[in-house]
Design an enzyme around this catalytic site. Structure first.
Site, mmCIF file in Angstrom:
data_model
loop_
_atom_site.group_PDB
_atom_site.id
_atom_site.type_symbol
_atom_site.label_atom_id
_atom_site.label_comp_id
_atom_site.label_asym_id
_atom_site.label_seq_id
_atom_site.Cartn_x
_atom_site.Cartn_y
_atom_site.Cartn_z
ATOM 1 N N CYS A 20 13.203 11.380 6.690
ATOM 2 C CA CYS A 20 13.203 10.928 8.081
ATOM 3 C C CYS A 20 14.557 11.126 8.756
ATOM 4 O O CYS A 20 14.622 11.347 9.962
ATOM 5 C CB CYS A 20 12.810 9.453 8.142
ATOM 6 N N GLU A 73 9.897 1.988 10.708
ATOM 7 C CA GLU A 73 10.821 3.125 10.669
ATOM 8 C C GLU A 73 9.984 4.371 10.792
ATOM 9 O O GLU A 73 9.160 4.680 9.928
ATOM 10 C CB GLU A 73 11.650 3.149 9.391
ATOM 11 N N LYS A 99 0.859 -1.179 0.000
ATOM 12 C CA LYS A 99 0.000 0.000 0.000
ATOM 13 C C LYS A 99 0.901 1.236 0.000
ATOM 14 O O LYS A 99 1.333 1.709 1.041
ATOM 15 C CB LYS A 99 -0.920 0.036 1.223
ATOM 16 N N GLU A 111 8.768 17.027 15.498
ATOM 17 C CA GLU A 111 9.330 16.835 14.169
ATOM 18 C C GLU A 111 8.638 17.784 13.196
ATOM 19 O O GLU A 111 7.421 17.798 13.081
ATOM 20 C CB GLU A 111 9.138 15.391 13.714
#
Length: 538
Positions: free
Chosen positions: A309, A275, A202, A407
């Site tokens: 990331c 992750e 997906k 973040e």
């Protein structure tokens, strides 16, 4: 108009103006024929669409999957998987090596798609091509040795013969994000395929064409089409359905969603790799090469407009070199060229969506309102495209400013000064995240000593992120709230397998034999254990 407005973005283009002659547009790249070719692999009964961040215009109409469609995709993958698993591992690995060659040969196609779907600069799109090629080459060459049956010393040497096999898990559910749609989709799936698994993927709908292009190329390289199924749709609808049917789950995304995936996988007693987020730190020590550190910071903070990331969001600079570093880093940042052309030349592209833009604006505006200083950037650039934002440096950031701890996932970095290395290490570690970090110094020994004390899955010395990530024989992943498990290296492939031990007992059982009663057998085994220790058997 601020200085940063006049000096950043000489490559900026007016998204409403007609394209210059010879310049490719979205209509040239995403033709009806291309969309029809790529979407053949999607199991979906509804309709959805994706859009380009450069202008906001629709790129393609796409199939949308329901939970029932997801179940169908798993049925097809599960039916095809045993035959693929029975294919010799060297033949499976050869598919990866052919895929490697095809990606490099046809990279112009995928670079256009990555740019159109993510808004990133072409050089940053090429980082994905590099990463996927390296992973394909590594597992194409090394998979047979990673998966080779291994012999071990048995319970009773000579009498017990033991081998360890690695069996595929079955059908892997792979949920990938929008920010690196080639590398984090097919790049992570390659070791799953070479171990004999099928995959139901997906990808994010907004970057689905990139993942579908990779599927098409893998099939051209020899992967059976039914082994690689794709489903599309809203994450809260399709994602849980993928987890519900998978034998193992690989997920890259936010920490919040990662927790939900982990809980759902735990309820089914299946494995999961996650992750997740990061608030990555870069430490510039007193003996760093300032020119190189400034150039490295520009790459580490602003690649893919900071939507990476492992990009750097916190800069800790030793007081003795801080002024010189800030001057050079700010100059490099203000000189970065923003652009949306499907060509090399721009240094930074667009944010991917309105939500990312709003987070960036909120973090910067709140920090400035509470006393932080804008060293560079801080300006939305709709003159270039609706989601462009200048690369931004903040100083004077402190809690409780959101940019200090949350973040951002955009082209914003906060700069802090320190006087003692111990202080910098403590500040770098003072976050729930632990994905990536960076240390800059001329002293290799000191660099390694500092790196070993940073609680992140990867640490780069005199680089921002690429050296550790690109070293694919070594594991890459997050500590703390940045995730579970690793990609790359042995961990990145063996996670897609189940270890199976086969032990053959010969001559006598592990139990009383040859007329021994229980007491004599226990004494015999005790003597045997002492002998095995004296022989240094493991």
């Amino acid at each position: 108009m601020t200085d940063s407005q006049t000096t950043v973005g000489p490559l900026g283009t007016n998204p409403t103006a007609p394209a210059p002659a010879g310049v490719r547009t979205a209509a040239d790249v995403v033709t009806p024929e291309v969309v029809a070719q790529l979407t053949r692999g999607v199991v979906g009964s509804g309709r959805t669409a994706n859009h380009t961040p450069f202008t906001g215009e629709k790129l393609a109409d796409l199939p949308e999957s329901t939970p029932e469609d997801v179940a169908t995709a798993f049925e097809r993958a599960r039916a095809a998987q045993p035959t693929w698993a029975a294919t010799p591992v060297r033949q499976r690995a050869a598919v990866l090596l052919r895929f490697h060659d095809l990606v490099l040969q046809r990279q112009a196609e995928i670079l256009d798609l990555i740019q159109l779907e993510t808004g990133k600069a072409r050089l940053h799109a090429h980082e994905e091509v590099q990463a996927v090629a390296v992973v394909a080459r590594h597992y194409g060459r090394k998979a047979p040795s990673y998966l080779r049956p291994k012999r071990h010393t048995g319970a009773v040497p000579v009498l017990t013969k033991v081998s360890e096999l690695r069996q595929p898990r079955g059908v892997v559910g792979h949920i990938s994000p929008w920010n690196y749609p080639l590398e984090l989709s097919v790049g992570d799936a390659l070791p799953a395929f070479v171990t004999g698994n099928a995959v139901v993927m997906k990808p994010d709908t907004e970057t689905a064409l990139t993942a579908l292009w990779a599927r098409d190329l893998l099939i051209e390289a020899g992967l059976p089409a039914e082994v690689f199924q794709v489903v599309l749709g809203d994450g809260p609808v399709v994602g849980p359905a993928v987890v519900k049917h998978a034998d193992y789950v690989s997920f890259t995304g936010s920490t919040r969603t990662g927790r939900e995936v982990a809980q759902a996988a735990a309820a089914r007693l299946i494995g999961v790799t996650l992750e997740l987020g990061g608030k990555n730190a870069m430490l510039v020590l007193h003996d760093a090469d300032i020119e190189k550190a400034a150039a490295g910071a520009a790459r580490a903070c602003f690649s893919s407009a900071g939507q990476l990331c492992i990009s750097i969001e916190r800069l800790y600079v030793h007081e003795s070199v801080a002024d010189a570093f800030v001057e050079r880093f700010a100059a490099r940042t203000k000189a970065l060229r923003l652009g949306s052309a499907l060509a090399y030349g721009a240094d930074m592209g667009s944010l991917v969506g309105e939500a990312q833009l709003e987070t960036v604006k909120r973090h910067v505006e709140e920090a400035v309102a509470k006393g932080a200083k804008l060293v560079a950037g801080g300006v939305h650039r709709p003159d270039i495209g609706p989601l462009f934002y200048e690369p931004t440096i903040l100083e004077g950031v402190e809690a409780p400013m959101a940019v200090c701890t949350e973040e951002t996932f955009g082209p914003v970095v906060s700069l802090y000064r320190f006087t003692e290395e111990e202080e910098a290490i403590g500040l770098a570690n003072a976050t729930p995240y632990g994905l990536n970090s960076s240390v800059w110094t001329r002293d290799a020994k000191r660099g390694h000593q500092v790196a070993a004390r940073l609680r992140t899955g990867t640490v780069n010395i005199n680089e921002g992120y690429a050296s550790a990530y690109g070293s694919v024989q070594s594991p890459m992943g997050g500590m703390k709230d940045s995730g579970l498990g690793r990609r790359h290296g042995s961990e990145g492939i063996l996670k897609y397998t189940e270890g199976q031990t086969i032990a053959q007992q010969r001559l006598m059982p592990i139990g009383p034999a040859f007329g021994m009663d229980d007491e004599k057998y226990a004494a015999f085994m005790s003597r045997s254990l002492r002998v095995m220790k004296s022989l240094h058997l493991r």
